[in-house]
Motif scaffolding. Structure first.
Motif, PDB file in Angstrom:
ATOM      1  N   PRO A   5       0.822  -1.207   0.000  1.00 30.46           N
ATOM      2  CA  PRO A   5       0.000   0.000   0.000  1.00 30.46           C
ATOM      3  C   PRO A   5       0.856   1.257   0.000  1.00 30.46           C
ATOM      4  N   PRO A   6       0.456   2.265  -0.771  1.00 29.24           N
ATOM      5  CA  PRO A   6       1.254   3.486  -0.849  1.00 29.24           C
ATOM      6  C   PRO A   6       1.118   4.337   0.408  1.00 29.24           C
ATOM      7  N   ALA A   7       2.182   5.077   0.700  1.00 31.33           N
ATOM      8  CA  ALA A   7       2.134   6.063   1.773  1.00 31.33           C
ATOM      9  C   ALA A   7       1.816   7.417   1.142  1.00 31.33           C
ATOM     10  N   THR A  42       5.281   4.589  -2.594  1.00 35.35           N
ATOM     11  CA  THR A  42       4.993   3.172  -2.411  1.00 35.35           C
ATOM     12  C   THR A  42       6.253   2.406  -2.028  1.00 35.35           C
ATOM     13  N   PRO A  43       6.308   1.796  -0.835  1.00 30.38           N
ATOM     14  CA  PRO A  43       7.447   0.922  -0.509  1.00 30.38           C
ATOM     15  C   PRO A  43       7.453  -0.291  -1.437  1.00 30.38           C
ATOM     16  N   SER A 164       1.327   6.028 -12.747  1.00 23.59           N
ATOM     17  CA  SER A 164       0.402   6.994 -12.140  1.00 23.59           C
ATOM     18  C   SER A 164       1.149   8.100 -11.406  1.00 23.59           C
ATOM     19  N   PHE A 165       2.470   8.136 -11.612  1.00 19.96           N
ATOM     20  CA  PHE A 165       3.362   9.123 -10.997  1.00 19.96           C
ATOM     21  C   PHE A 165       3.439   8.976  -9.487  1.00 19.96           C
ATOM     22  N   ASN A 166       3.125   7.790  -8.982  1.00 23.65           N
ATOM     23  CA  ASN A 166       3.385   7.495  -7.584  1.00 23.65           C
ATOM     24  C   ASN A 166       4.872   7.207  -7.395  1.00 23.65           C
ATOM     25  N   ILE A 167       5.441   7.757  -6.338  1.00 20.65           N
ATOM     26  CA  ILE A 167       6.861   7.540  -6.052  1.00 20.65           C
ATOM     27  C   ILE A 167       7.077   6.112  -5.575  1.00 20.65           C
ATOM     28  N   LEU A 168       8.101   5.454  -6.118  1.00 17.41           N
ATOM     29  CA  LEU A 168       8.448   4.088  -5.724  1.00 17.41           C
ATOM     30  C   LEU A 168       9.689   4.132  -4.840  1.00 17.41           C
TER      31      LEU A 168
END
Length: 316
Positions: A5-7, A42-43, A164-168
């Motif tokens: 799950p993303p932070a 996202t971890p 989706s441009f979520n940071i990994l």
């Protein structure tokens, strides 16, 4: 593997100062509303590895930068800074690896300054190109110029995002270049040896201390040796060639011997006919002058073990 799950991180945007006017340049006072950007970090189990490699001075080495454990994530954008020691490595070029080519991502590998390289990717089709498998992202080519035993290559200020441009959030692993100091292949390598003696008479008691510690260096290389208590020195694995020899020790005049050809085991001097170095450069300025003579004169009539032996004979 399931996605973690993303932070969530929220960044607020606010206009603190503004000026608005109409067609007549009269001031207009609109209602200003603040905004916000939500960033999901996202971890992941993704690892970014810089390869390690061995080489010798003068070699060109290729350092791969790889992704591991990418699936099930989809990496669309990459932006990271690679740092290295420019006294040990010279950056030559960078090229896209199979991951970038297969994903058809646009990319750049730019040298920002000595010791700093930026690698970045972006999707020209907005969501159509991405990395979803393990492999080599890019290859960096360096020339080894220094002679340290090893030198690190590190990842700094790295950011990765999905479609989706979520940071990994990834694990970053640095690499190492292990350097062998031989500048030429060791085939046809020889032994270089000889004996050194101070220019004054020594006794059985003071002789070993006076003869040891001379530094014999082949200029322009990493080859050197220290003379033992007999004044003997030996340098192994010397490649064939012509060398200039520098012999030094504190409180002695440095001596240089030029154009010594080595194409077999070379004995520069023998125990019965050693190389002689002059004592007396107490100030170590490359000459024996009046200041040195005045300092040495203080030791006249000294017994063994006093200033002359401890200062000049030992070279300390």
């Amino acid at each position: 593997m399931t996605k973690k799950p993303p932070a969530k991180r929220v960044v607020f945007l606010e206009i603190k100062e503004s000026i608005f006017g109409d067609l007549h340049l009269d001031p207009v006072y609109p209602i200003i509303n603040s905004g916000m950007v939500t960033i999901f970090a996202t971890p992941t189990d993704i690892k970014v590895n810089i390869g390690s490699i061995e080489g010798k001075v003068g070699d060109l080495v290729t350092i791969p930068i790889s992704f591991v454990n990418v699936s099930p994530y989809e990496i669309e954008t990459v932006d990271m800074i690679i740092t290295y020691d420019p006294t040990q490595l010279e950056y030559v070029s960078g090229e896209a690896g199979p991951l970038i080519k297969e994903a058809k991502l646009e990319y750049g590998v730019n040298k920002k300054s000595d010791g700093k390289i930026e690698i970045f990717t972006f999707d020209p089709f907005m969501g159509e190109c991405y990395i979803n498998s393990d492999g080599v992202l890019a290859n960096l080519i360096f020339k080894i110029t220094g002679n340290s035993d090893k030198t690190p290559i590190k990842i700094n200020n790295a950011s990765f995002a999905d479609r989706s441009f979520n940071i990994l959030i990834t694990t970053l692993n640095d690499g190492i270049v292990y350097i062998h100091n031989s500048e030429v292949p060791t085939q046809d390598a020889y032994k270089f040896s000889g004996y050194i003696e101070p220019d004054f008479l020594v006794s059985t008691a003071t002789g070993p201390k006076a003869r040891q510690g001379f530094i014999v260096k082949l200029e322009g290389t990493a080859f050197y040796a220290l003379a033992d208590t007999n004044g003997y020195f030996e340098i192994k694995d010397v490649p064939a060639g012509t060398y200039n020899i520098k012999i030094s020790k504190p409180c002695y005049l440095t001596r240089k011997i030029t154009n010594i050809s080595v194409n077999s085991d070379k004995e520069l001097s023998t125990q019965s006919a050693p190389i002689s170095l002059w004592t007396g450069d107490v100030k170590e300025d490359g000459a024996i002058n009046m200041e040195d003579i005045i300092t040495i004169s203080k030791s006249f009539n000294s017994n063994a073990g006093e200033w002359l032996v401890n200062k000049i004979n030992s070279g300390t």
